[in-house]
Motif scaffolding. Structure first.
Motif, PDB file in Angstrom:
ATOM      1  N   HIS A  59       9.944  -7.498 -36.960  1.00  9.51           N
ATOM      2  CA  HIS A  59      11.403  -8.150 -36.817  1.00  9.51           C
ATOM      3  C   HIS A  59      11.263  -9.107 -35.890  1.00  9.51           C
ATOM      4  O   HIS A  59      12.171  -9.839 -35.876  1.00  9.51           O
ATOM      5  CB  HIS A  59      12.300  -6.799 -36.659  1.00  9.51           C
ATOM      6  N   ARG A  60      10.608  -8.774 -34.674  1.00 14.07           N
ATOM      7  CA  ARG A  60      10.599  -9.781 -33.534  1.00 14.07           C
ATOM      8  C   ARG A  60       9.985 -10.919 -34.117  1.00 14.07           C
ATOM      9  O   ARG A  60      10.374 -12.003 -33.832  1.00 14.07           O
ATOM     10  CB  ARG A  60       9.918  -9.156 -32.357  1.00 14.07           C
ATOM     11  N   PHE A  61       8.870 -11.054 -34.967  1.00 12.13           N
ATOM     12  CA  PHE A  61       8.308 -12.113 -35.468  1.00 12.13           C
ATOM     13  C   PHE A  61       9.299 -13.087 -36.105  1.00 12.13           C
ATOM     14  O   PHE A  61       9.416 -14.155 -35.938  1.00 12.13           O
ATOM     15  CB  PHE A  61       7.186 -11.715 -36.363  1.00 12.13           C
ATOM     16  N   PHE A  62       9.944 -12.363 -37.175  1.00  7.07           N
ATOM     17  CA  PHE A  62      10.863 -13.193 -37.989  1.00  7.07           C
ATOM     18  C   PHE A  62      11.996 -13.778 -36.999  1.00  7.07           C
ATOM     19  O   PHE A  62      12.390 -14.914 -37.431  1.00  7.07           O
ATOM     20  CB  PHE A  62      11.231 -12.190 -39.223  1.00  7.07           C
ATOM     21  N   SER A  63      12.457 -13.095 -36.222  1.00  6.10           N
ATOM     22  CA  SER A  63      13.722 -13.400 -35.420  1.00  6.10           C
ATOM     23  C   SER A  63      13.261 -14.708 -34.479  1.00  6.10           C
ATOM     24  O   SER A  63      13.772 -15.702 -34.459  1.00  6.10           O
ATOM     25  CB  SER A  63      14.193 -12.399 -34.501  1.00  6.10           C
ATOM     26  N   THR A  64      11.747 -14.698 -34.035  1.00  8.47           N
ATOM     27  CA  THR A  64      11.275 -15.508 -33.135  1.00  8.47           C
ATOM     28  C   THR A  64      11.167 -16.937 -34.034  1.00  8.47           C
ATOM     29  O   THR A  64      11.595 -17.944 -33.677  1.00  8.47           O
ATOM     30  CB  THR A  64      10.117 -15.170 -32.327  1.00  8.47           C
ATOM     31  N   MET A  65      10.549 -16.842 -35.043  1.00  7.71           N
ATOM     32  CA  MET A  65      10.155 -17.708 -35.981  1.00  7.71           C
ATOM     33  C   MET A  65      11.554 -18.521 -36.316  1.00  7.71           C
ATOM     34  O   MET A  65      11.452 -19.780 -36.622  1.00  7.71           O
ATOM     35  CB  MET A  65       9.257 -17.538 -37.268  1.00  7.71           C
ATOM     36  N   ALA A  66      12.501 -17.734 -36.713  1.00  8.56           N
ATOM     37  CA  ALA A  66      13.867 -18.321 -36.988  1.00  8.56           C
ATOM     38  C   ALA A  66      14.534 -19.040 -36.034  1.00  8.56           C
ATOM     39  O   ALA A  66      14.856 -20.323 -36.288  1.00  8.56           O
ATOM     40  CB  ALA A  66      14.713 -17.357 -37.356  1.00  8.56           C
TER      41      ALA A  66
ATOM     42  N   THR B 264      17.938 -12.971 -39.413  1.00  3.92           N
ATOM     43  CA  THR B 264      17.099 -12.474 -38.756  1.00  3.92           C
ATOM     44  C   THR B 264      17.355 -11.531 -37.727  1.00  3.92           C
ATOM     45  O   THR B 264      16.943 -10.346 -37.431  1.00  3.92           O
ATOM     46  CB  THR B 264      15.770 -13.241 -38.510  1.00  3.92           C
ATOM     47  N   GLY B 265      18.421 -11.951 -36.935  1.00  2.00           N
ATOM     48  CA  GLY B 265      18.965 -11.077 -35.795  1.00  2.00           C
ATOM     49  C   GLY B 265      19.789  -9.770 -36.335  1.00  2.00           C
ATOM     50  O   GLY B 265      19.411  -8.745 -35.692  1.00  2.00           O
ATOM     51  N   LEU B 266      20.482 -10.090 -37.574  1.00  2.00           N
ATOM     52  CA  LEU B 266      21.120  -8.690 -37.822  1.00  2.00           C
ATOM     53  C   LEU B 266      20.229  -7.708 -38.359  1.00  2.00           C
ATOM     54  O   LEU B 266      20.077  -6.373 -38.132  1.00  2.00           O
ATOM     55  CB  LEU B 266      22.026  -9.000 -39.359  1.00  2.00           C
ATOM     56  N   ILE B 267      18.987  -8.061 -38.993  1.00  2.00           N
ATOM     57  CA  ILE B 267      17.791  -7.073 -39.209  1.00  2.00           C
ATOM     58  C   ILE B 267      17.153  -6.468 -38.096  1.00  2.00           C
ATOM     59  O   ILE B 267      17.016  -5.290 -38.273  1.00  2.00           O
ATOM     60  CB  ILE B 267      16.955  -7.848 -40.351  1.00  2.00           C
TER      61      ILE B 267
ATOM     62  N   ASN C  75      18.393  -6.124 -35.294  1.00  2.00           N
ATOM     63  CA  ASN C  75      19.262  -5.366 -34.611  1.00  2.00           C
ATOM     64  C   ASN C  75      19.837  -3.842 -35.463  1.00  2.00           C
ATOM     65  O   ASN C  75      20.510  -3.434 -35.045  1.00  2.00           O
ATOM     66  CB  ASN C  75      20.577  -5.906 -34.017  1.00  2.00           C
ATOM     67  N   GLY C  76      19.225  -3.761 -36.527  1.00  2.00           N
ATOM     68  CA  GLY C  76      19.458  -2.591 -37.272  1.00  2.00           C
ATOM     69  C   GLY C  76      20.775  -2.633 -38.162  1.00  2.00           C
ATOM     70  O   GLY C  76      21.418  -1.752 -38.435  1.00  2.00           O
ATOM     71  N   ARG C  77      21.153  -3.864 -38.677  1.00  2.00           N
ATOM     72  CA  ARG C  77      22.566  -4.113 -39.211  1.00  2.00           C
ATOM     73  C   ARG C  77      22.372  -4.665 -40.700  1.00  2.00           C
ATOM     74  O   ARG C  77      22.843  -5.742 -41.109  1.00  2.00           O
ATOM     75  CB  ARG C  77      23.352  -5.214 -38.530  1.00  2.00           C
ATOM     76  N   PRO C  78      21.519  -3.936 -41.544  1.00  2.00           N
ATOM     77  CA  PRO C  78      21.201  -4.263 -42.810  1.00  2.00           C
ATOM     78  C   PRO C  78      22.465  -4.376 -43.822  1.00  2.00           C
ATOM     79  O   PRO C  78      22.494  -5.378 -44.560  1.00  2.00           O
ATOM     80  CB  PRO C  78      20.267  -3.383 -43.428  1.00  2.00           C
ATOM     81  N   ALA C  79      23.224  -3.793 -43.529  1.00  2.00           N
ATOM     82  CA  ALA C  79      24.541  -3.891 -44.661  1.00  2.00           C
ATOM     83  C   ALA C  79      25.438  -5.399 -44.121  1.00  2.00           C
ATOM     84  O   ALA C  79      25.815  -5.906 -45.005  1.00  2.00           O
ATOM     85  CB  ALA C  79      25.610  -2.815 -44.369  1.00  2.00           C
ATOM     86  N   VAL C  80      25.443  -5.530 -42.888  1.00  2.00           N
ATOM     87  CA  VAL C  80      26.090  -6.886 -42.768  1.00  2.00           C
ATOM     88  C   VAL C  80      25.129  -8.241 -43.050  1.00  2.00           C
ATOM     89  O   VAL C  80      25.526  -9.058 -43.520  1.00  2.00           O
ATOM     90  CB  VAL C  80      26.255  -7.065 -41.059  1.00  2.00           C
TER      91      VAL C  80
END
Length: 153
Positions: A14-21, A68-71, A73-78
């Motif tokens: 999750h950190r990788f994909f958020s950082t790359m975004a 990517t931030g939503l995932i 931070n554990g917010r998959p529904a949003v």
């Protein structure tokens, strides 16, 4: 394809994909700040479609960082709800991108300094090909939305 249970998701993923975004958004914004930015600041004439393109594509970058931030931070529904809405934005990007590519080709633009094509038609083809690739990747993301390891890549 391995089963979902066989693939372990880590915080690092999750950190990788958020950082790359974020990194890719900054790189794209920085690149356009060198070409589009000076024209806006100086008041140089720019076709309206270019401004629309900038706004729509900037919105996509914001959505990418949010998703990517939503995932992370554990917010998959949003994430899923925003993703569904983002499909409309992706379709708009393809329309606006095509209109922009045609407009700049008609103006005779061949690219940006240092990365110019031989002629405007080549630049048009490059942009249209990029839009096709974008559309295919968005469609793939939608098709594999329930397969996280495939979807995020």
């Amino acid at each position: 394809m391995p089963s979902r249970e066989a693939i372990r998701v880590t915080v690092g993923d999750h950190r990788f994909f958020s950082t790359m975004a974020i990194v890719s958004t900054l790189a794209i914004a920085g690149g356009f700040a060198n070409t589009y930015g000076p024209k806006v600041v100086s008041g140089a004439p720019v076709p309206t479609i270019i401004h629309v393109h900038a706004g729509v594509f900037a919105a996509w970058l914001v959505v990418n960082v949010l998703q990517t931030g939503l995932i992370r931070n554990g917010r998959p529904a949003v994430h899923r709800r925003l993703g569904t809405a983002a499909m409309g934005l992706a379709a708009l990007m393809i329309v606006v991108g095509t209109m922009t590519a045609i407009t700049v080709a008609r103006r005779g633009d061949k690219g940006i300094p240092g990365v110019e094509m031989a002629d405007a038609e080549g630049f048009l083809l490059l942009n249209l090909a990029a839009l096709v690739v974008f559309g295919v990747l968005v469609a793939a993301g939608y098709v594999w939305r329930r397969e996280p390891q495939v979807h995020k890549r």
